[in-house]
Design an enzyme around this catalytic site. Sequence first.
Site, short mmCIF file in Angstrom:
data_model
loop_
_atom_site.label_atom_id
_atom_site.label_comp_id
_atom_site.label_asym_id
_atom_site.label_seq_id
_atom_site.Cartn_x
_atom_site.Cartn_y
_atom_site.Cartn_z
N ASN A 61 1.02 -5.49 11.22
CA ASN A 61 2.12 -5.93 10.37
C ASN A 61 3.45 -5.76 11.07
O ASN A 61 4.38 -6.56 10.88
CB ASN A 61 2.12 -5.14 9.06
CG ASN A 61 3.41 -5.28 8.28
OD1 ASN A 61 4.24 -4.38 8.26
ND2 ASN A 61 3.58 -6.43 7.67
N ASP B 71 8.94 -6.05 11.26
CA ASP B 71 7.77 -6.85 10.93
C ASP B 71 7.55 -7.97 11.94
O ASP B 71 8.51 -8.62 12.37
CB ASP B 71 7.91 -7.48 9.54
CG ASP B 71 7.58 -6.51 8.43
OD1 ASP B 71 7.91 -5.31 8.57
OD2 ASP B 71 6.99 -6.93 7.42
N ASP C 272 -4.12 -1.90 8.72
CA ASP C 272 -2.99 -1.37 7.98
C ASP C 272 -2.19 -2.48 7.32
O ASP C 272 -1.99 -3.56 7.89
CB ASP C 272 -2.10 -0.58 8.95
CG ASP C 272 -0.97 0.14 8.26
OD1 ASP C 272 -1.26 1.05 7.47
OD2 ASP C 272 0.20 -0.20 8.51
N HIS D 181 0.71 -7.40 3.66
CA HIS D 181 2.10 -7.61 4.05
C HIS D 181 2.24 -8.32 5.39
O HIS D 181 3.29 -8.21 6.03
CB HIS D 181 2.83 -6.27 4.10
CG HIS D 181 2.96 -5.60 2.77
ND1 HIS D 181 3.64 -6.17 1.72
CD2 HIS D 181 2.50 -4.40 2.33
CE1 HIS D 181 3.59 -5.36 0.67
NE2 HIS D 181 2.91 -4.28 1.02
N GLU E 163 -6.50 -2.09 4.28
CA GLU E 163 -5.63 -1.51 3.27
C GLU E 163 -4.93 -2.66 2.55
O GLU E 163 -4.00 -3.26 3.08
CB GLU E 163 -4.60 -0.58 3.92
CG GLU E 163 -3.64 0.01 2.89
CD GLU E 163 -2.37 0.57 3.52
OE1 GLU E 163 -1.85 1.57 3.00
OE2 GLU E 163 -1.89 -0.02 4.52
#
Length: 510
Positions: free
Chosen positions: A103, A175, A206, A210, A243
């Site tokens: 991410n 990001d 992870d 997002h 996740e």
Amino acid sequence: MIKDKSAPVPKICYEIFVRSFCDSNGDGIGDLNGIISQLDYLADLGIEALWLTPVHPSPSYHKYDVADYYDIDPEYGTIDDFKRLLAAAHDRGIAIYLDLIVNHTSTLHPWFSEAKKGPENAFRNFYWWKSESEIEALGISKRDISDDSQVVYPWHDNVNDEEKYYGLFYVGMPDLNYHSEELKEEIAKIIRFWLLEIGVDGFRLDAARHIYPEWEKDLSINFWEFFAKEIRECRPDAFTVAEVWAETEEVAPYFKYLNATFHFDLSFALQRMLIAERDEEIVEKLLASFALFEKYNPLFIDATMLTNHDQDRIGSVVGGHIGKIKLAASILLTLPGQPYLYYGEELGMLGTKPDPYIREPFLWSEHADDTRHTNWIEAHFSTPNTIAPLSEQMHDPESVFNHYKTLIRLRKSEPALAQIFAPNLHRICLHDDQMLAYFRPHVERSLVIIHNMSGYSKNLHLPEDKTGFTQIIFSTDPSHSGELAHETLAPYATLILAPTTGQPPAVTEQ
């Protein structure tokens, strides 16, 4: 990514926060050689896979801000140490999952060091950059906090730059922008390196929801289609567990491309239930989630947990109550899914946020000078004054450690408990919301599991179709052994029953 049902799936997984687990060189920081030295302990406990929190070079103590995807942080060892760990784990039948952070990177990563030089830089499009006016026009200058990020203002200044960069989690974690095809190819190289050249067994992924920022969040799932394709082409047997910190409805579509996702709804429901000492119709909720997951992947794997490195430890959630700590383990390890234990849960370790205090050193022994102990942080919660160390618990048949070890052994030996695919679960109604009971049917031997969630002894009234289940194969109530002889269950106790005919000896905690 749909996985071949015949492919082996490790059933009991253990999360190691590397910095806190075991030190091998006396610097007070956990490391890879420390993990190698404790593989026999983990194998004896019954662990079949390790999820290692990030091991890459990083400026932070937790290392979730990667500065180099191809190396090991010197605090933890070398790439050769990692290879030795992998080989030693495989010798013991233990898989290794690498925590892969795609991410974001660290601001110290060479990609960002280049990107921040200006709009014309070749790496600029590896990250998100916008002017103040663009941010305001899109209405994205601030956000509501979420369970996985407390950042309200995610746009950060770059010195002498008219554009800001986006960092959802922290100013030091910009990001990545996957509109860049060049970036995707770099990620593909990283996947191939760890799977083919190094030989890891899979990835813990992870912040999977997002991958794209909130104003383009629907694109995040598309990224995992790309990711799954890369894995399929180089190591189809590699395992992925993600996740996706969200409610079940948002989690489900990720199963289209990933083997497993962590079940946060279950984690928080179990915590609430243990505090309130009441069922929340958890079996019905699980069955509804299974039906939803199955729509996207009939071979979905439900990654279950009590807590992890981002949550208050289960021991503290239940106020250090040993009965509830054991009950939590009993529920986790008798429900369907692929259970993940957070290091130290098998000791009943404690801890509440801020984050460093839910990541305190593992307690190997009562001796302060034990060279295995890490001391990068002074423990506030899990100390020899509050938690019996492993060296003591190993010799106590009533310890949390031996409770976990017994349950793990039972789960691995009973096909009804070990089933991963097509979860086998039915509710048993005992007409008492302080009792949690369920049926795990299996062609070899079906089981009835009953938990008394309250601080009071409870009457047992099995429904008529389960009255043939009288052979006790596990009990935390010392009054129960062999055949079911009376119809009460002690506070916070668990009872596992099998059909009467042709049963092996019982497994009890006495």
